[in-house]
Design an enzyme around this catalytic site. Structure first.
Site, PDB file in Angstrom:
ATOM      1  N   ASP A  92       0.833  -1.234   0.041  1.00  9.58           N
ATOM      2  CA  ASP A  92      -0.052   0.106   0.028  1.00  9.58           C
ATOM      3  C   ASP A  92       0.886   1.334  -0.026  1.00  9.58           C
ATOM      4  O   ASP A  92       0.163   2.314   0.001  1.00  9.58           O
ATOM      5  CB  ASP A  92      -0.963   0.063   1.042  1.00  9.58           C
ATOM      6  CG  ASP A  92      -2.043  -1.118   1.093  1.00  9.58           C
ATOM      7  OD1 ASP A  92      -2.700  -1.149  -0.341  1.00  9.58           O
ATOM      8  OD2 ASP A  92      -2.367  -1.575   1.946  1.00  9.58           O
ATOM      9  N   ASP A 154      -6.362  -5.186  -4.839  1.00  7.73           N
ATOM     10  CA  ASP A 154      -6.068  -3.920  -4.373  1.00  7.73           C
ATOM     11  C   ASP A 154      -4.663  -3.416  -4.744  1.00  7.73           C
ATOM     12  O   ASP A 154      -4.788  -2.129  -5.229  1.00  7.73           O
ATOM     13  CB  ASP A 154      -6.108  -3.583  -2.826  1.00  7.73           C
ATOM     14  CG  ASP A 154      -6.904  -4.712  -1.929  1.00  7.73           C
ATOM     15  OD1 ASP A 154      -7.009  -5.688  -2.492  1.00  7.73           O
ATOM     16  OD2 ASP A 154      -7.320  -4.325  -0.906  1.00  7.73           O
TER      17      ASP A 154
HETATM   18  N1  GLY Z   1      -7.046  -2.469   0.569  1.00 10.04           N
HETATM   19  C1  GLY Z   1      -7.933  -2.870   1.950  1.00 10.04           C
HETATM   20  C2  GLY Z   1      -9.239  -2.406   1.321  1.00 10.04           C
HETATM   21  O1  GLY Z   1      -9.501  -2.245   0.593  1.00 10.04           O
HETATM   22  O2  GLY Z   1     -10.123  -2.303   2.504  1.00 10.04           O
END
Ligand code: GLY
Length: 375
Positions: A92, A154
């Protein structure tokens, strides 16, 4: 709620007003979910750390409000604590530094922001598994966890950091990794019907696909709506950067599934495929992210295809504005209500989420003619 024909201009002024007001309390903190009307602040290392500064940059871009700029820069400065912390950084990195350093670089051309963005891109590229051709998602959550071979959908939204780094430096290595990961997503995550897997586990040594995990979706073969939104938007961005048609086709496939499975008010349930006994909470954040992605997709397809994606994105944003907006609620800091963060773990269900607010504002800005994205 009555809306004028210029509803998205009205929506933007309400967003700007509310962000100016909530910034007085949130300041340079890192909100994630709004509980009982107040955004709970998280540490700078939490994956959502980029969304509030990103929202501040969106409003600053329009208003030139110096106070918002200072807060966004202070958030970015605080991320320096995290960039040296190997244990806390995961894939992330893309979300975190794209909406802070890359956004500031794109808006103001700031040199320090460029260097931070490139450092973040280097750290993200260090998570690439050459055998499996994927970017590793997380580090162990607790001692003994073995998740070296886990990749998650994600990450499609983290690839723009790599693609930006290639654009900025002329060094194609970042793009090579982003393309390899996106190809793995086409092969192993996006299903025939356009729904997506959340987590795919590979053997980290051989790269062989081992199994699918349900993750934040109901089950391994259900259809987590925010995962589909990440795929739709991320594939559109991968096409915008690379021009590779297979990513455009991937984005369209997910978009068709998403649009076809929306309920009557055009805002998705948290998972499109759950058994009847499971409560069908909405996830407004999935709707906002998909809507903003659909508006980008509409700009990438042929003229005759445009209206399908544009109108779907606009309908979703309009419903979020008219039916989910907390405009008249002085007791609520969130912009849009009814997000679902993690249903299987029972966390942050039916609450405003900062990424929902970010993508809602980004989508409205697109409707108002801002085609320039931070991604
Ligand atoms: N990246 C984690 C979510 O979408 O909650």
């Amino acid at each position: 709620m009555e809306t004028s024909s210029h509803w998205h201009e009205e929506a933007w002024s309400r967003i700007a007003k509310k962000v100016a007001s909530t910034s007085l309390r949130i300041g340079d903190g890192f909100p994630h979910a709004s509980v009982e009307g107040k955004y709970k602040l998280e540490p700078a290392s939490w994956w959502t750390a980029g969304f509030w500064p990103g929202l501040l940059w969106l409003v600053y871009r329009d208003s030139n409000d110096e106070h918002l700029r200072q807060l966004a820069e202070s958030c970015e400065n605080q991320l320096d604590q995290v960039i040296l912390d190997y244990d806390r950084l995961d894939h992330d990195i893309g979300f975190m530094w794209t909406l802070t350093s890359v956004a500031r670089y794109k808006l103001l051309g700031d040199e320090q922001a460029r260097r931070r963005g490139l450092l973040a891109a280097n750290l993200l590229s260090g998570r690439f598994n050459m055998q499996g051709k994927f970017i590793r998602a997380w580090n162990p959550w607790k001692p003994g966890d073995r998740n070296e071979g886990w990749a998650i959908i994600d990450c499609m939204m983290n690839l723009p950091l790599l693609l930006w780094a290639t654009d900025i430096t002329g060094d194609p290595r970042y793009k090579h990794m982003a393309v390899a990961h996106a190809d793995t997503v086409l092969q192993h995550f996006i299903r025939q019907d356009g729904s997506v897997n959340h987590i795919v586990e590979f053997d980290p040594e051989s790269g062989e696909r081992l199994r699918v995990h349900g993750g934040q979706g109901y089950s391994p073969d259900s259809a987590w709506s925010r995962g589909a939104a990440w795929a739709l938007y991320g594939m559109s961005l991968a096409f915008r950067y690379t021009g590779e048609e297979r990513y455009l086709d991937g984005a369209k496939r997910v978009a068709h599934f998403f649009i076809a499975n929306l309920p009557e008010d055009h805002v998705p349930h948290w998972d499109f495929r759950t058994p009847p006994e499971v409560v069908k909470y909405r996830d407004s954040s999935a709707g906002a992210c998909a809507a903003s992605g659909l508006l980008l997709l509409a700009r990438l397809v042929k003229d005759e295809e445009r209206s399908l994606y544009y109108e779907a994105g606009e309908r979703m944003l309009h419903s979020l504005y008219a039916n989910y907006g907390a405009w008249d609620r002085s007791d609520e800091e969130g912009l849009i209500l009814h997000g679902t963060s993690h249903y299987p773990e029972g966390r942050n269900i039916d609450v405003p989420l900062i990424y929902g607010d970010y993508f809602f504002a980004e989508g409205i800005a697109q409707l108002n003619g801002h085609d320039d994205l931070f991604w």
